[in-house]
Design a protein around this motif. Structure first.
Motif, mmCIF file in Angstrom:
data_model
loop_
_atom_site.group_PDB
_atom_site.id
_atom_site.type_symbol
_atom_site.label_atom_id
_atom_site.label_comp_id
_atom_site.label_asym_id
_atom_site.label_seq_id
_atom_site.Cartn_x
_atom_site.Cartn_y
_atom_site.Cartn_z
ATOM 1 N N SER A 10 0.814 -1.224 0.000
ATOM 2 C CA SER A 10 0.000 0.000 0.000
ATOM 3 C C SER A 10 0.842 1.267 0.000
ATOM 4 O O SER A 10 0.303 2.369 -0.100
ATOM 5 N N SER A 45 -3.159 4.915 -2.130
ATOM 6 C CA SER A 45 -2.701 3.874 -1.207
ATOM 7 C C SER A 45 -3.788 2.823 -0.979
ATOM 8 O O SER A 45 -3.527 1.616 -1.075
ATOM 9 N N SER A 79 0.522 4.836 3.796
ATOM 10 C CA SER A 79 0.388 3.382 3.811
ATOM 11 C C SER A 79 -0.852 3.008 4.616
ATOM 12 O O SER A 79 -1.313 3.776 5.462
#
Length: 180
Positions: A10, A45, A79
């Motif tokens: 991510s 993400s 993330s």
């Protein structure tokens, strides 16, 4: 669709040079412009992690710690920190760098809750989060703590009766004049 995914899957980094067109009346980069960039990286993400189109459900506290100047290079790092059934909490850190002096500043951090959608626009399940190190564990539990605090606050708000004499009397503790 994958049944699990990693935090690393991510991770997104976005850097952009801040231009005069991004500034506010005081010559600093407009907070709204930074929020736009944060929303874009949260989308990237969450979508990269889930493999789905994602929408922003909420934005947790955004504290602007240091101003960003025109001409600085802003770098956003994002993330996925937490995963629910269809939701993900994306942690974002924003730093700026004076590219002439090399001086770096932490400008803000925030957490965006993103929700994965299917082709019909319905919430859809996201892969389970594979946690690989203690830093990822810390970030996961920070997200759990924030989610629980939010739920507790919502429960308190639901119980709050703004018409009660007790609530009205408590207004004397604030810089407000009650004129009903």
């Amino acid at each position: 669709m994958k049944t699990t995914n990693t935090v690393d899957a991510s991770k997104i980094i976005l850097s952009e040079l801040m231009l005069p067109s991004h500034s506010n009346f005081s010559g600093k980069i407009h907070g709204g412009y930074l929020l736009k960039l944060m929303d874009q990286i949260a989308f990237a993400s969450a979508s990269k992690y889930s493999g789905c189109y994602c929408v922003t459900a909420s934005v947790d506290t955004v504290d602007f710690l240091n101003p960003v100047e025109v001409g600085e290079l802003v770098t956003l790092k994002a993330s996925v920190n937490y995963v629910g059934n269809s939701s993900m909490v994306v942690g974002i850190r924003v730093d700026s760098e004076n590219i002439q002096t090399g001086v770096k500043k932490h400008c803000n951090s925030s957490y965006f809750t993103m929700v994965a959608k299917d082709d019909e626009g319905n919430n859809t399940k996201v892969p389970a989060l594979e946690i690989k190190n203690l830093e990822e564990v810390r970030r996961f539990f920070d997200a759990v703590r924030k989610i629980n605090q939010k739920k507790k606050l919502k429960t308190l708000e639901e119980k709050f009766d703004h018409t009660s004499q007790e609530s009205l009397a408590s207004l004397k503790n604030y810089n407000v004049i009650l004129d009903l």
